[in-house]
Design a protein around this motif. Structure first.
Motif, PDB file in Angstrom:
ATOM      1  N   ILE A  80     -34.585  -8.950  -5.023  1.00 47.93           N
ATOM      2  CA  ILE A  80     -34.666  -9.339  -3.623  1.00 47.93           C
ATOM      3  C   ILE A  80     -35.028 -10.810  -3.580  1.00 47.93           C
ATOM      4  CG2 ILE A  80     -35.850  -9.003  -1.413  1.00 47.93           C
ATOM      5  CD1 ILE A  80     -36.424  -6.119  -2.326  1.00 47.93           C
ATOM      6  N   LYS A  81     -34.237 -11.586  -2.844  1.00 47.38           N
ATOM      7  CA  LYS A  81     -34.500 -13.025  -2.699  1.00 47.38           C
ATOM      8  C   LYS A  81     -34.901 -13.332  -1.267  1.00 47.38           C
ATOM      9  CE  LYS A  81     -32.505 -15.666  -6.191  1.00 47.38           C
ATOM     10  NZ  LYS A  81     -32.147 -16.968  -6.516  1.00 47.38           N
ATOM     11  N   ARG A  82     -35.863 -14.237  -1.142  1.00 53.38           N
ATOM     12  CA  ARG A  82     -36.292 -14.736   0.160  1.00 53.38           C
ATOM     13  C   ARG A  82     -35.781 -16.170   0.301  1.00 53.38           C
ATOM     14  NH1 ARG A  82     -42.212 -14.537   0.323  1.00 53.38           N
ATOM     15  NH2 ARG A  82     -42.057 -16.310  -1.073  1.00 53.38           N
ATOM     16  N   VAL A  83     -35.190 -16.496   1.445  1.00 56.59           N
ATOM     17  CA  VAL A  83     -34.677 -17.844   1.687  1.00 56.59           C
ATOM     18  C   VAL A  83     -35.360 -18.418   2.929  1.00 56.59           C
ATOM     19  CG1 VAL A  83     -32.654 -19.252   2.178  1.00 56.59           C
ATOM     20  CG2 VAL A  83     -32.439 -17.269   0.672  1.00 56.59           C
ATOM     21  N   HIS A  84     -36.053 -19.537   2.738  1.00 53.47           N
ATOM     22  CA  HIS A  84     -36.613 -20.307   3.854  1.00 53.47           C
ATOM     23  C   HIS A  84     -35.619 -21.418   4.170  1.00 53.47           C
ATOM     24  CE1 HIS A  84     -40.621 -18.846   2.373  1.00 53.47           C
ATOM     25  NE2 HIS A  84     -40.751 -18.677   3.674  1.00 53.47           N
ATOM     26  N   THR A  85     -35.275 -21.576   5.423  1.00 49.44           N
ATOM     27  CA  THR A  85     -34.423 -22.682   5.848  1.00 49.44           C
ATOM     28  C   THR A  85     -35.169 -23.475   6.907  1.00 49.44           C
ATOM     29  OG1 THR A  85     -32.453 -21.369   5.432  1.00 49.44           O
ATOM     30  CG2 THR A  85     -32.164 -23.324   6.788  1.00 49.44           C
ATOM     31  N   PHE A  86     -35.312 -24.760   6.661  1.00 56.34           N
ATOM     32  CA  PHE A  86     -35.984 -25.658   7.593  1.00 56.34           C
ATOM     33  C   PHE A  86     -34.929 -26.553   8.239  1.00 56.34           C
ATOM     34  CE2 PHE A  86     -38.824 -24.607   4.120  1.00 56.34           C
ATOM     35  CZ  PHE A  86     -39.895 -24.064   4.821  1.00 56.34           C
ATOM     36  N   ILE A  87     -35.006 -26.711   9.562  1.00 60.95           N
ATOM     37  CA  ILE A  87     -34.007 -27.459  10.299  1.00 60.95           C
ATOM     38  C   ILE A  87     -34.701 -28.562  11.095  1.00 60.95           C
ATOM     39  CG2 ILE A  87     -32.181 -27.301  12.045  1.00 60.95           C
ATOM     40  CD1 ILE A  87     -32.294 -24.178  11.304  1.00 60.95           C
ATOM     41  N   SER A  88     -34.219 -29.774  10.940  1.00 57.45           N
ATOM     42  CA  SER A  88     -34.739 -30.876  11.758  1.00 57.45           C
ATOM     43  C   SER A  88     -33.620 -31.344  12.677  1.00 57.45           C
ATOM     44  CB  SER A  88     -35.237 -32.026  10.877  1.00 57.45           C
ATOM     45  OG  SER A  88     -34.170 -32.808  10.435  1.00 57.45           O
ATOM     46  N   ALA A  89     -33.987 -31.661  13.900  1.00 56.79           N
ATOM     47  CA  ALA A  89     -32.995 -32.090  14.884  1.00 56.79           C
ATOM     48  C   ALA A  89     -32.966 -33.606  15.057  1.00 56.79           C
ATOM     49  CB  ALA A  89     -33.273 -31.426  16.225  1.00 56.79           C
ATOM     50  N   LEU A  90     -34.063 -34.253  14.718  1.00 58.37           N
ATOM     51  CA  LEU A  90     -34.141 -35.702  14.913  1.00 58.37           C
ATOM     52  C   LEU A  90     -34.395 -36.406  13.590  1.00 58.37           C
ATOM     53  CD1 LEU A  90     -36.317 -35.748  18.132  1.00 58.37           C
ATOM     54  CD2 LEU A  90     -33.866 -36.134  17.992  1.00 58.37           C
ATOM     55  N   PRO A  91     -33.861 -37.497  13.266  1.00 55.29           N
ATOM     56  CA  PRO A  91     -32.895 -38.267  14.053  1.00 55.29           C
ATOM     57  C   PRO A  91     -31.489 -37.664  14.019  1.00 55.29           C
ATOM     58  CG  PRO A  91     -33.282 -39.364  11.966  1.00 55.29           C
ATOM     59  CD  PRO A  91     -34.196 -38.170  12.017  1.00 55.29           C
ATOM     60  N   GLU A  92     -31.230 -36.760  13.092  1.00 58.15           N
ATOM     61  CA  GLU A  92     -29.952 -36.055  13.055  1.00 58.15           C
ATOM     62  C   GLU A  92     -30.219 -34.650  12.557  1.00 58.15           C
ATOM     63  OE1 GLU A  92     -28.110 -37.232   8.810  1.00 58.15           O
ATOM     64  OE2 GLU A  92     -28.349 -38.907  10.188  1.00 58.15           O
ATOM     65  N   ILE A  93     -29.291 -33.752  12.784  1.00 60.82           N
ATOM     66  CA  ILE A  93     -29.484 -32.361  12.362  1.00 60.82           C
ATOM     67  C   ILE A  93     -29.332 -32.270  10.848  1.00 60.82           C
ATOM     68  CG2 ILE A  93     -28.573 -30.027  12.507  1.00 60.82           C
ATOM     69  CD1 ILE A  93     -27.770 -30.616  15.384  1.00 60.82           C
ATOM     70  N   ARG A  94     -30.382 -31.758  10.209  1.00 60.04           N
ATOM     71  CA  ARG A  94     -30.365 -31.557   8.755  1.00 60.04           C
ATOM     72  C   ARG A  94     -30.993 -30.214   8.437  1.00 60.04           C
ATOM     73  NH1 ARG A  94     -33.067 -36.705   6.145  1.00 60.04           N
ATOM     74  NH2 ARG A  94     -34.377 -36.489   7.953  1.00 60.04           N
ATOM     75  N   GLU A  95     -30.506 -29.582   7.380  1.00 56.38           N
ATOM     76  CA  GLU A  95     -31.065 -28.319   6.912  1.00 56.38           C
ATOM     77  C   GLU A  95     -31.489 -28.455   5.467  1.00 56.38           C
ATOM     78  OE1 GLU A  95     -28.849 -24.757   7.388  1.00 56.38           O
ATOM     79  OE2 GLU A  95     -28.470 -25.101   9.517  1.00 56.38           O
ATOM     80  N   CYS A  96     -32.596 -27.825   5.155  1.00 61.19           N
ATOM     81  CA  CYS A  96     -33.096 -27.790   3.788  1.00 61.19           C
ATOM     82  C   CYS A  96     -33.503 -26.352   3.497  1.00 61.19           C
ATOM     83  CB  CYS A  96     -34.292 -28.732   3.655  1.00 61.19           C
ATOM     84  SG  CYS A  96     -35.064 -28.684   2.040  1.00 61.19           S
ATOM     85  N   SER A  97     -33.000 -25.788   2.411  1.00 64.33           N
ATOM     86  CA  SER A  97     -33.305 -24.390   2.084  1.00 64.33           C
ATOM     87  C   SER A  97     -34.006 -24.291   0.739  1.00 64.33           C
ATOM     88  CB  SER A  97     -32.022 -23.562   2.029  1.00 64.33           C
ATOM     89  OG  SER A  97     -31.456 -23.457   3.300  1.00 64.33           O
ATOM     90  N   ASP A  98     -34.824 -23.249   0.628  1.00 66.80           N
ATOM     91  CA  ASP A  98     -35.541 -22.961  -0.603  1.00 66.80           C
ATOM     92  C   ASP A  98     -35.524 -21.452  -0.790  1.00 66.80           C
ATOM     93  OD1 ASP A  98     -37.249 -23.382  -2.845  1.00 66.80           O
ATOM     94  OD2 ASP A  98     -38.944 -22.739  -1.613  1.00 66.80           O
ATOM     95  N   SER A  99     -35.160 -20.987  -1.994  1.00 64.68           N
ATOM     96  CA  SER A  99     -35.124 -19.542  -2.227  1.00 64.68           C
ATOM     97  C   SER A  99     -36.046 -19.161  -3.376  1.00 64.68           C
ATOM     98  CB  SER A  99     -33.697 -19.080  -2.521  1.00 64.68           C
ATOM     99  OG  SER A  99     -33.245 -19.608  -3.740  1.00 64.68           O
ATOM    100  N   LYS A 100     -36.520 -17.920  -3.316  1.00 65.08           N
ATOM    101  CA  LYS A 100     -37.433 -17.412  -4.336  1.00 65.08           C
ATOM    102  C   LYS A 100     -37.185 -15.923  -4.518  1.00 65.08           C
ATOM    103  CE  LYS A 100     -42.245 -16.900  -5.524  1.00 65.08           C
ATOM    104  NZ  LYS A 100     -43.630 -16.967  -5.124  1.00 65.08           N
ATOM    105  N   THR A 101     -37.177 -15.483  -5.779  1.00 64.19           N
ATOM    106  CA  THR A 101     -37.073 -14.059  -6.080  1.00 64.19           C
ATOM    107  C   THR A 101     -38.445 -13.436  -5.853  1.00 64.19           C
ATOM    108  OG1 THR A 101     -35.328 -14.427  -7.711  1.00 64.19           O
ATOM    109  CG2 THR A 101     -36.543 -12.366  -7.877  1.00 64.19           C
TER     110      THR A 101
END
Length: 130
Positions: free
Chosen positions: A29-50
């Motif tokens: 089972i993997k857990r995925v955290h996704t962080f989203i920033s809207a400013l100054p532009e839309i960006r996503e950063c993900s991190d996964s862990k078993t």
């Protein structure tokens, strides 16, 4: 849908005709955290862990085998939250992977699962129908 501490049962049918032995089958089972920033532009950063892993038997070349795997959702697992927040999302997946002698990559399948506060299973459906 599953809850913390619940058991997930998997039936894996393997027909190994790849020319090599599958020396183990992994369920995790993997857990995925996704962080989203809207400013100054839309960006996503993900991190996964078993967060949970089970090692099952393998299958010799040319053989068929049905593997019954059991994996537990760890206690105190946070609930899935794909739609609750615009800045942070939390999701889970159940992955099944075969380790094959002589292969550089390992074949795997992935299923999205939802971890919540109330399990959805056959017994609960029967109770709701009565």
């Amino acid at each position: 849908s599953f809850v913390s501490g619940q058991t997930i049962r998997c039936t894996i049918n393997i027909f190994n005709n790849c020319g090599f032995d599958v020396y183990e089958t992994l369920i995790y089972i993997k857990r995925v955290h996704t962080f989203i920033s809207a400013l100054p532009e839309i960006r996503e950063c993900s991190d996964s862990k078993t967060i949970s892993k089970v090692v099952c038997e393998g299958v010799k070349n040319g053989e068929r085998k049905k593997i019954l795997g059991v994996i537990d959702v760890p206690g105190m697992t946070l609930n899935s939250s794909e739609t609750l927040s615009n800045t942070c999302k939390l999701s889970y997946s159940l992955q099944i992977k075969t380790q094959i002698v002589g292969f550089l990559t390992s074949p795997k399948v992935q299923f999205k699962i939802f971890i919540g506060t109330k399990p959805l299973n056959y017994e609960n459906k029967l109770k709701l129908m009565q």
